[in-house]
Scaffold this active site. Structure first.
Site, PDB file in Angstrom:
ATOM      1  N   ASP A   1       0.843  -1.195   0.000  1.00 15.39           N
ATOM      2  CA  ASP A   1       0.000   0.000   0.000  1.00 15.39           C
ATOM      3  C   ASP A   1       0.879   1.247   0.000  1.00 15.39           C
ATOM      4  O   ASP A   1       1.856   1.327   0.754  1.00 15.39           O
ATOM      5  CB  ASP A   1      -0.904   0.003   1.238  1.00 15.39           C
TER       6      ASP A   1
ATOM      7  N   ASN B   1      -3.659  12.995  -3.688  1.00 16.48           N
ATOM      8  CA  ASN B   1      -4.814  13.402  -4.492  1.00 16.48           C
ATOM      9  C   ASN B   1      -5.420  14.707  -3.985  1.00 16.48           C
ATOM     10  O   ASN B   1      -5.827  15.564  -4.782  1.00 16.48           O
ATOM     11  CB  ASN B   1      -5.875  12.300  -4.467  1.00 16.48           C
TER      12      ASN B   1
ATOM     13  N   HIS C   1      -5.862  14.434  -8.862  1.00 14.38           N
ATOM     14  CA  HIS C   1      -5.889  13.019  -9.235  1.00 14.38           C
ATOM     15  C   HIS C   1      -4.949  12.695 -10.384  1.00 14.38           C
ATOM     16  O   HIS C   1      -4.487  11.549 -10.508  1.00 14.38           O
ATOM     17  CB  HIS C   1      -7.317  12.600  -9.592  1.00 14.38           C
TER      18      HIS C   1
ATOM     19  N   ASP D   1      -2.585   9.602 -10.248  1.00 12.02           N
ATOM     20  CA  ASP D   1      -2.586   8.552 -11.267  1.00 12.02           C
ATOM     21  C   ASP D   1      -1.181   8.310 -11.806  1.00 12.02           C
ATOM     22  O   ASP D   1      -0.792   7.162 -12.077  1.00 12.02           O
ATOM     23  CB  ASP D   1      -3.520   8.934 -12.418  1.00 12.02           C
TER      24      ASP D   1
ATOM     25  N   GLU E   1      -4.910   2.406  -3.959  1.00 10.48           N
ATOM     26  CA  GLU E   1      -3.449   2.460  -3.950  1.00 10.48           C
ATOM     27  C   GLU E   1      -2.836   1.172  -3.406  1.00 10.48           C
ATOM     28  O   GLU E   1      -1.649   1.132  -3.041  1.00 10.48           O
ATOM     29  CB  GLU E   1      -2.967   3.652  -3.117  1.00 10.48           C
TER      30      GLU E   1
END
Length: 283
Positions: free
Chosen positions: A156, A164, A169, A173, A199
């Protein structure tokens, strides 16, 4: 099919003309026998023979028209198949233009192949994450459902929600894509890597002991902590992970235990790897 192939020399480009020739031969055999017998015995009755010849020709034409009408569903099916596979550019060289049945058979073959390709494409799309190109959770579980020996891990990205929130975002990404690519390169070719969700990323190490799998991922965690991938503000993106060996259970059950080890790493300060049900920290 053998008879069909054997008669291809008769008008190979037209099934209708081939049928006309065969029907003519078949229906004229009795007529030819009668005419031969009359000529051989000297009893030729030309008016009667002419009448029979004319009636035979009419009957042949009528038979051909009936057969052609009965083939209408085949023509419709051929056009439907052609419409279905029109996007396919490859054609079988054995087909002769205008041969109705050959075109139908080949059209069915091409449509079948096209359908297989489309099914494979849809299946791949259903099992793959569009952002990272890795398997998604469904794909991971499908790929590993029969496994009973090996090690699983859950990785993670730490404090990813803040990325974010602060940078948008698009930045998030980009980080996910970079990490996915690095994770896929960092493990072995035989290992299965997937985006588990958000994630989180999952890795399955087939027929691999817990310590060996943990060693592979520990190098990745350390590289991430050293600044392999940065946030837009220049700070390193770190990650945490949990690693557990399969213990005669399903992958789903093992992933639950890996998730517990992951959260032990999170609670202990992140940027670390925890191994086995004892949540041992790997330094």
């Amino acid at each position: 099919m053998r008879f069909y192939q054997a008669t291809r020399f008769l008008f190979p480009g037209s099934l209708r003309l081939r049928m006309l020739a065969l029907c003519s031969v078949g229906t004229h055999i009795p007529l030819l026998a009668l005419a031969g017998w009359q000529l051989a015995t000297g009893r030729a009755d030309w008016p009667s023979l002419g009448l029979v010849i004319g009636a035979t020709l009419v009957g042949t034409l009528f038979t051909l028209l009936c057969i052609d009408a009965l083939l209408a569903p085949v023509r419709i099916a051929t056009r439907a198949v052609a419409a279905l596979e029109r996007e396919q550019t490859a054609a079988l060289t054995a087909v002769r233009d205008g041969d109705l049945l050959a075109e139908l058979v080949v059209g069915v073959n091409r449509a079948t192949e096209a359908t297989k390709v489309r099914i494979a494409t849809l299946d791949d799309a259903a099992h793959r994450d569009p952002l990272t190109g890795l398997l998604n959770r469904r794909g991971f579980l499908t790929r590993t459902e029969a496994a009973r020996d090996g090690t699983v891990a859950l990785i993670d990205l730490d404090r990813f929600k803040a990325v974010n929130d602060q940078f948008g975002h698009d930045a998030g990404d980009a980080i996910l894509q970079d990490f996915a690519a690095y994770l896929a390169r960092g493990v072995r070719r035989s290992d299965c890597v997937a985006r588990w969700g958000g994630e989180e990323f999952a890795v399955f190490f087939p027929e691999t002991e817990e310590g060996e799998a943990a060693g592979i991922l520990h190098r990745i965690v350390r590289r991430m902590g050293a600044g392999l991938i940065d946030r837009p503000d220049g700070s390193p993106v770190t990650c945490s992970g949990g690693v557990v060996a399969l213990d005669g259970e399903t992958i789903g059950q093992a992933m639950t235990r890996a998730d517990a080890a992951l959260y032990a790493a999170k609670r202990a300060g992140r940027n670390q790897l925890r191994v086995s049900d004892a949540h041992i920290r790997l330094d």
